[in-house]
Design a protein around this motif. Structure first.
Motif, mmCIF file in Angstrom:
data_model
loop_
_atom_site.group_PDB
_atom_site.id
_atom_site.type_symbol
_atom_site.label_atom_id
_atom_site.label_comp_id
_atom_site.label_asym_id
_atom_site.label_seq_id
_atom_site.Cartn_x
_atom_site.Cartn_y
_atom_site.Cartn_z
ATOM 1 N N GLY A 23 -32.501 1.403 36.241
ATOM 2 C CA GLY A 23 -31.357 0.690 35.680
ATOM 3 C C GLY A 23 -31.698 -0.505 34.835
ATOM 4 N N GLY A 24 -32.884 -0.518 34.212
ATOM 5 C CA GLY A 24 -33.258 -1.661 33.405
ATOM 6 C C GLY A 24 -32.384 -1.845 32.186
ATOM 7 N N GLY A 25 -31.623 -0.813 31.823
ATOM 8 C CA GLY A 25 -30.812 -0.927 30.624
ATOM 9 C C GLY A 25 -29.401 -1.417 30.867
ATOM 10 N N GLN A 26 -29.086 -1.781 32.100
ATOM 11 C CA GLN A 26 -27.736 -2.229 32.402
ATOM 12 C C GLN A 26 -27.406 -3.516 31.667
ATOM 13 O OE1 GLN A 26 -29.160 -1.557 36.571
ATOM 14 N NE2 GLN A 26 -27.006 -1.858 36.933
ATOM 15 N N GLN A 27 -26.162 -3.723 31.436
ATOM 16 C CA GLN A 27 -25.754 -4.933 30.723
ATOM 17 C C GLN A 27 -25.354 -6.051 31.669
ATOM 18 O OE1 GLN A 27 -26.142 -5.631 27.366
ATOM 19 N NE2 GLN A 27 -27.397 -3.916 27.960
ATOM 20 N N ALA A 28 -25.179 -5.726 32.921
ATOM 21 C CA ALA A 28 -24.833 -6.766 33.890
ATOM 22 C C ALA A 28 -25.712 -6.590 35.098
ATOM 23 C CB ALA A 28 -23.365 -6.647 34.299
ATOM 24 N N ALA A 29 -25.957 -7.683 35.796
ATOM 25 C CA ALA A 29 -26.790 -7.591 36.995
ATOM 26 C C ALA A 29 -26.066 -6.748 38.027
ATOM 27 C CB ALA A 29 -27.040 -8.982 37.554
ATOM 28 N N PRO A 30 -26.751 -5.777 38.643
ATOM 29 C CA PRO A 30 -26.086 -4.948 39.643
ATOM 30 C C PRO A 30 -25.715 -5.773 40.855
ATOM 31 C CG PRO A 30 -28.443 -4.519 39.611
ATOM 32 C CD PRO A 30 -28.161 -5.452 38.483
ATOM 33 N N ALA A 31 -24.541 -5.542 41.381
ATOM 34 C CA ALA A 31 -24.181 -6.217 42.625
ATOM 35 C C ALA A 31 -24.774 -5.409 43.760
ATOM 36 C CB ALA A 31 -22.659 -6.257 42.757
ATOM 37 N N PRO A 32 -25.705 -5.983 44.542
ATOM 38 C CA PRO A 32 -26.345 -5.205 45.586
ATOM 39 C C PRO A 32 -25.346 -4.760 46.640
ATOM 40 C CG PRO A 32 -27.421 -7.344 45.273
ATOM 41 C CD PRO A 32 -26.155 -7.354 44.503
ATOM 42 N N ALA A 33 -25.514 -3.532 47.093
ATOM 43 C CA ALA A 33 -24.686 -3.039 48.186
ATOM 44 C C ALA A 33 -25.232 -3.581 49.493
ATOM 45 C CB ALA A 33 -24.701 -1.523 48.198
ATOM 46 N N ASN A 34 -24.423 -3.554 50.548
ATOM 47 C CA ASN A 34 -24.931 -3.993 51.839
ATOM 48 C C ASN A 34 -26.012 -3.046 52.299
ATOM 49 O OD1 ASN A 34 -23.219 -6.180 52.110
ATOM 50 N ND2 ASN A 34 -21.535 -4.866 52.817
ATOM 51 N N ASN A 35 -27.144 -3.573 52.692
ATOM 52 C CA ASN A 35 -28.279 -2.729 53.083
ATOM 53 C C ASN A 35 -28.178 -2.385 54.563
ATOM 54 O OD1 ASN A 35 -30.583 -1.353 53.241
ATOM 55 N ND2 ASN A 35 -31.952 -3.054 52.838
ATOM 56 N N TRP A 450 -50.261 3.990 34.754
ATOM 57 C CA TRP A 450 -49.258 2.974 35.049
ATOM 58 C C TRP A 450 -47.981 3.646 35.493
ATOM 59 C CZ3 TRP A 450 -49.929 -1.972 35.825
ATOM 60 C CH2 TRP A 450 -48.818 -2.794 35.933
ATOM 61 N N LEU A 451 -47.496 3.248 36.675
ATOM 62 C CA LEU A 451 -46.179 3.664 37.142
ATOM 63 C C LEU A 451 -45.266 2.476 36.963
ATOM 64 C CD1 LEU A 451 -47.040 5.568 40.441
ATOM 65 C CD2 LEU A 451 -46.898 6.443 38.122
ATOM 66 N N GLY A 452 -44.081 2.717 36.450
ATOM 67 C CA GLY A 452 -43.183 1.619 36.143
ATOM 68 C C GLY A 452 -42.827 0.789 37.365
ATOM 69 N N ASP A 453 -42.724 -0.526 37.150
ATOM 70 C CA ASP A 453 -42.225 -1.418 38.191
ATOM 71 C C ASP A 453 -40.701 -1.424 38.167
ATOM 72 O OD1 ASP A 453 -44.859 -2.142 38.735
ATOM 73 O OD2 ASP A 453 -44.812 -3.720 37.228
ATOM 74 N N PHE A 454 -40.145 -1.130 37.006
ATOM 75 C CA PHE A 454 -38.697 -0.962 36.835
ATOM 76 C C PHE A 454 -38.520 -0.067 35.621
ATOM 77 C CE2 PHE A 454 -40.234 -4.946 35.149
ATOM 78 C CZ PHE A 454 -39.813 -4.945 33.836
ATOM 79 N N ASN A 455 -37.347 0.527 35.489
ATOM 80 C CA ASN A 455 -37.171 1.588 34.492
ATOM 81 C C ASN A 455 -36.753 1.039 33.131
ATOM 82 O OD1 ASN A 455 -37.413 4.469 34.250
ATOM 83 N ND2 ASN A 455 -35.225 4.516 33.811
ATOM 84 N N ASP A 456 -37.678 0.299 32.505
ATOM 85 C CA ASP A 456 -37.398 -0.267 31.197
ATOM 86 C C ASP A 456 -38.705 -0.275 30.397
ATOM 87 O OD1 ASP A 456 -35.107 -2.171 29.795
ATOM 88 O OD2 ASP A 456 -37.136 -2.757 29.222
ATOM 89 N N PRO A 457 -38.645 0.063 29.088
ATOM 90 C CA PRO A 457 -39.868 0.163 28.291
ATOM 91 C C PRO A 457 -40.709 -1.106 28.263
ATOM 92 C CG PRO A 457 -37.995 1.053 27.071
ATOM 93 C CD PRO A 457 -37.433 0.426 28.309
ATOM 94 N N ILE A 458 -40.077 -2.264 28.411
ATOM 95 C CA ILE A 458 -40.821 -3.522 28.341
ATOM 96 C C ILE A 458 -41.930 -3.549 29.387
ATOM 97 C CG2 ILE A 458 -39.297 -4.810 29.909
ATOM 98 C CD1 ILE A 458 -40.940 -6.216 26.716
ATOM 99 N N ASN A 459 -41.707 -2.868 30.517
ATOM 100 C CA ASN A 459 -42.685 -2.885 31.604
ATOM 101 C C ASN A 459 -43.992 -2.179 31.225
ATOM 102 O OD1 ASN A 459 -43.189 -1.338 34.751
ATOM 103 N ND2 ASN A 459 -43.531 -3.500 34.314
ATOM 104 N N PHE A 460 -43.913 -1.248 30.277
ATOM 105 C CA PHE A 460 -45.115 -0.554 29.814
ATOM 106 C C PHE A 460 -45.746 -1.283 28.620
ATOM 107 C CE2 PHE A 460 -43.320 2.497 32.559
ATOM 108 C CZ PHE A 460 -44.315 3.386 32.912
#
Length: 549
Positions: A23-35, A450-460
């Motif tokens: 979800g690295g491309g989201q436009q807003a910070a995800p609201a975490p669900a209760n874990n 390299w395995l991504g730390d998050f799903n966004d190209p900047i990480n590579f």
């Protein structure tokens, strides 16, 4: 994160290592669900009766169990089992509250306030906001030498502090009290709550570290805040984790023990699985022997999962002849990636003609042609002429010990000889030594993944932003490439940002400090009664919710 022993561990997938995110491309910070455990794989009542012991193999000794120093998949897996970040990635691939019970985000997405839940370290100390502030500033401290410090550059003044251009006190993380952590960012970062589930963002017990700098090197002194704690660590032989009774969410943890052997030979590992000595063999902590894959596929025993990772070779651009871009490109263009996949890997990998994997692709067509021998020969001739060479100097290809890495290296060695008339010597080293030599520039061509730390190209792409960046190793740097990455951090429009990053990847592939080979898949075999193991889309593994049925 991460390097795959197999990719790098595959850091970072043929056998390797990296970290997870989405979800690295989201436009807003995800609201975490209760874990809560109900959102994770649920154990059956029978799981409570069965001895809850999971037997696994680590292909190699973890280089560290310290989250601030971790940089590979093997270390990260042990750290993820023994620590909790502010958030934790759940089975749904999304960040959920973990050490933080509440997250508040400002409207401009620049300030995060985390409320730390009532929790204890494995030694009984309370986990506080101060532990996070201490850990993050320690990782950024240039004296620490953390190769993953750049993951904290999203925090206000993080990069400046790491480069001695600002004080650690100026970094935008502050414990307002024991229960409240305030974080200020440089720019809005949509994937920030994924980052807080990454080992570099995990807390460290300051009192433990200050009493013993080598606290993370032995089981008796290791202290974490995660679902498991370390019971024993017989180096290069065996590592045992047991359930942490001090863990805040201990009711969700069904396993009593995880017993790791450390066997480098993949055939031996598979035999141990078939003999009932292991419950799992192969990825993500190791790899299946390539010769066994066809039979395992025929028997329907193998599980394969695409992951966001790239297997590549790195060139040391300061060592001849790879200080010449045309010679680097000649070596990259002259290999047949599809043949490697068909004849050696055999589990659905894709040829890589770019650095960024398909889940976050910037240019679906890639940046060069696989197996382009005509162009490769022409470039080699031109490059040698530019260097005044009639013959190439001795060339060595290095890789860390693994059957799969060896077979890939041998196949590429053979292709370079046939296609370019080049003689290449192969050199393998134990993982920890190999990592150190790569970081110190003691190589000409070296395997890594390299395995991504998050799903966004900047990480590579950000791996190669700075010449002496913690995970660069190539000694390559390009001012325009760096400028484009900086621009991308300020661009709010997703499509414009993608175009900026695609232009940056074009520069990376035009100058070829790395040679992409394939995009990873993870493949493994497991006992049918092993349930609840979470393997993320980035190839990371979490045993928090695992159980034996």
């Amino acid at each position: 994160m991460k390097k795959n022993v197999f990719a790098l561990v595959s850091s970072i997938a043929v056998l390797g290592t990296a970290l997870a995110g989405c979800g690295g491309g989201q436009q807003a910070a995800p609201a975490p669900a209760n874990n809560t455990s109900s959102e994770q794989p649920a154990a059956t009542p029978e799981a409570e009766k069965k001895p809850q012991v999971l037997k696994l193999n680590l292909h190699s000794e973890p280089p560290t169990a310290d989250p601030g120093l971790s940089e590979d998949t093997t270390s990260a897996a042990i750290i993820r089992a023994t620590f909790d970040g502010l958030t934790r990635i759940g089975a749904d691939g999304k960040p959920h509250e973990a050490a933080a019970e509440k997250v508040e985000v400002s409207e401009d997405m620049l300030t995060y306030k985390f409320t730390i839940r009532d929790a204890k370290w494995s030694n009984g100390d309370p986990v506080t906001a101060h532990d996070f502030e201490f850990a993050w500033k320690r990782a950024l401290d240039p004296k620490t030498g953390a190769n993953y410090a750049y993951q904290l550059y999203y925090i206000k003044n993080g990069e400046k502090a790491n480069k001695n251009e600002a004080k650690l006190d100026d970094v935008g993380v502050k414990a307002l009290d024991d229960k409240t952590l305030e974080v200020k960012l440089e720019n809005p970062t949509p994937f920030f709550l994924e980052l807080t589930a990454f080992p570099t963002y995990f807390p460290v017990n300051k009192k433990v570290l200050e009493s013993n700098e080598k606290w993370a090197g032995e089981a008796k002194t290791h202290v974490g805040n995660g679902p498991f704690k370390m019971e024993s660590w017989e180096h290069k032989s065996k590592l045992v984790l047991v359930k942490n009774e001090n863990y805040w969410d201990k009711d969700a943890v069904k396993l009593d023990r995880i017993e790791f052997s450390m066997v480098e030979d993949e055939n031996t590992e598979l035999s141990m699985f078939e003999n009932g000595e292991l419950d799992w063999a192969g990825a993500p902590m190791s790899a299946l022997p390539t010769d066994a894959i066809p039979a395992l596929k025929d028997q329907g025993k193998i599980t394969t999962q695409p992951i966001a990772g790239t297997y590549w070779y790195k060139f040391n651009v300061e060592k001849p002849p790879f200080d010449n871009v045309k010679i680097r490109k000649a070596f990259a263009y002259s290999i047949n990636r599809q043949a490697l996949i068909d004849n050696i890997l055999q589990t659905g990998q894709l040829p890589a003609t770019g650095a960024v994997p398909p889940s976050m692709v910037l240019n679906a067509n890639g940046y060069f042609k696989d197996n382009d021998l005509e162009t490769a020969k022409k470039l080699l001739e031109e490059g040698m002429k530019e260097k005044g060479l009639t013959k190439l100097p001795p060339i060595t290809l290095s890789y860390n010990t693994s059957e799969a890495h060896k077979k890939i290296a041998e196949a590429i060695q053979d292709q370079w000889k046939k296609n370019l008339g080049v003689e290449v010597k192969l050199e393998n080293k134990e993982w920890k030594v190999y990592l150190e030599d790569m970081h110190e520039g003691n190589f000409q061509i070296g395997r890594m993944g390299w395995l991504g730390d998050f799903n966004d190209p900047i990480n590579f792409l950000e791996l190669y932003k700075d010449k002496y960046g913690g995970n660069n190793d190539t000694r390559w740097e390009n001012p325009k490439f760096k400028e484009l990455l900086n621009q991308s951090a300020l661009e709010a429009d997703p499509e414009k940002r993608k175009k900026i990053l695609a232009d940056a990847e074009q520069i990376l592939m035009d100058e070829m400090p790395i040679m992409p080979i394939y995009f990873y898949t993870n493949s493994w075999v497991q006992k049918e009664n092993v349930k609840g193991v979470v393997i993320g889309g980035l190839g990371d593994v979490d045993w928090k919710w695992a159980y034996v049925e």
